[in-house]
Design a protein around this motif. Structure first.
Motif, mmCIF file in Angstrom:
data_model
loop_
_atom_site.group_PDB
_atom_site.id
_atom_site.type_symbol
_atom_site.label_atom_id
_atom_site.label_comp_id
_atom_site.label_asym_id
_atom_site.label_seq_id
_atom_site.Cartn_x
_atom_site.Cartn_y
_atom_site.Cartn_z
ATOM 1 N N GLY A 115 15.640 35.177 2.195
ATOM 2 C CA GLY A 115 14.868 35.899 1.185
ATOM 3 C C GLY A 115 13.616 35.178 0.721
ATOM 4 N N ALA A 116 13.190 34.158 1.454
ATOM 5 C CA ALA A 116 11.916 33.482 1.152
ATOM 6 C C ALA A 116 11.154 33.411 2.462
ATOM 7 C CB ALA A 116 12.175 32.087 0.622
ATOM 8 N N GLU A 117 9.826 33.474 2.379
ATOM 9 C CA GLU A 117 9.076 33.418 3.633
ATOM 10 C C GLU A 117 8.932 31.971 4.121
ATOM 11 O OE1 GLU A 117 4.696 34.201 5.439
ATOM 12 O OE2 GLU A 117 5.021 34.686 3.323
#
Ligand SMILES: Nc1ncnc2c1ncn2[C@@H]1O[C@H](COP(=O)(O)OP(=O)(O)OP(=O)(O)O)[C@@H](O)[C@H]1O
Ligand SMILES: [Mg+2]
Length: 320
Positions: free
Chosen positions: A101-103
């Motif tokens: 859920g984080a780039e």
């Protein structure tokens, strides 16, 4: 309780005695041994892990050794760039696995302890336990003696402990709501945390930023709020200054916690705390924010430490 301080006092009370005990001390050889043993311990993994970031052969091996496990565990998919090679660690910008859920994520890979340059690290270790890679206190007396005697194995333990303290502190403070990176994973010699910045440019540290004048006051207050929150959770950063505060999208994020100390167990804690507060005040002074650092530190200290303390700790002065 027999903790590291006990063993240190027993076996390593001071530099002169240490010198006597090790007449043939050869720092260079020891450094190499420790580096080799650290490298051996990190079993190369990372099948199929072929980082985009182009590094020298040595650094490539280093990355594969220590970040490969994050790739295997589906936490990162790539290493994109070196953010900064610091005195204690290299920080890399990594592509996060989509499931997280984080780039992007920041990976901090620690240099072997002997490459560290922290002034007077014994000051910060006082009253702290030795932690293993999982962040749990080491209780084995033999291991504690090795650490106190600073054998090669003991040096390794201290190295591991140093980074485990950073991982534990970040986890605790993130849960407490402090403005610190969130830890996503911990490896044998690395942590994976929130990355501040974008692909092309990592967030600058506060010392490289000229703040919009109207942002200075709220950010100063925010930092003091964090300092107080940390103290309320038995943590003093220990190296707090504009160099260890990231500035991104108008907000601050405090980094770099391996030396964080417990205000209740380190006899030099108040001096260290006051120095942290003083450095923050000095930075914001140029924005016209005048604060009495000594008084601020004392007020916070009385509220969160003295009021909860029994019996009273002796205090020691620390170089400003
Ligand atoms: N989560 C992060 N997101 C983006 N950049 C980061 C992050 N953590 C660290 N950095 C960058 O990496 C640098 C080094 O990190 P850190 O301060 O934790 O390690 P250090 O070895 O103590 O370095 P230094 O000697 O520069 O203080 C920081 O100054 C900052 O520029
Ligand atoms: Mg730093």
């Amino acid at each position: 309780m027999l903790n590291f301080s006990y063993y240190e006092d027993t076996f390593d009370p001071g530099a002169p005695r240490r010198k006597k005990l090790r007449p043939n001390y050869k720092p260079k050889r020891r450094r190499e041994e420790i580096a080799a043993s650290l490298a051996d311990k990190a079993a190369p993994t990372g099948d199929g892990f072929n980082p985009t970031f182009s590094a020298s052969r040595h650094e490539h091996e280093w990355i594969v050794n220590y970040l490969g496990p994050f790739y295997d565990d589906h936490q990162i998919t790539d290493v994109l760039r070196l953010v900064k090679g610091g005195k204690e660690a290299n920080v890399y910008c990594c592509a996060a696995h989509p499931a997280l859920g984080a780039e992007l994520l920041a990976a901090k890979v620690y240099r072997p302890r002997m490459f560290r340059n922290l002034r007077n690290d014994a000051l910060y270790r006082r009253g702290r336990e030795i932690l293993d890679a999982e962040g749990k206190a080491v209780r084995d007396p033999k291991a504690l003696v090795a650490a106190a005697k600073k054998t090669s194995f003991g040096q390794e333990l201290l190295h591991t402990s140093w980074l485990a303290h950073e991982g534990n502190t970040l986890r605790l403070l993130a849960e407490a709501g402090a403005d610190v990176p969130r830890i996503f994973a911990r490896g044998e010699n690395a942590i994976l945390m929130t990355y501040l910045g974008d692909r092309d440019s990592p967030a600058p540290t506060l010392n490289h930023v000229t703040l919009p004048p109207r942002r200075a006051r709220p950010l100063f207050d925010r930092l003091l709020h964090n300092v107080e929150l940390m103290l309320a959770h038995r943590k003093v950063h220990g190296d707090l200054s504009a160099y260890n505060v990231l500035y991104w999208e108008g907000d601050i994020c405090i980094i770099d916690f391996p030396q964080a100390i417990d205000p209740f167990t380190n006899p030099a804690a108040f001096g260290i705390f006051r120095r942290d507060v003083t450095r923050l005040c000095e930075y914001f002074d140029k924005y016209g924010i005048s604060a009495n650092a000594g008084q601020l530190a004392r007020t916070l200290w009385d509220k969160h430490v003295v009021a909860k303390q029994e019996p009273e700790l002796p205090t020691e002065d620390v170089e400003e």
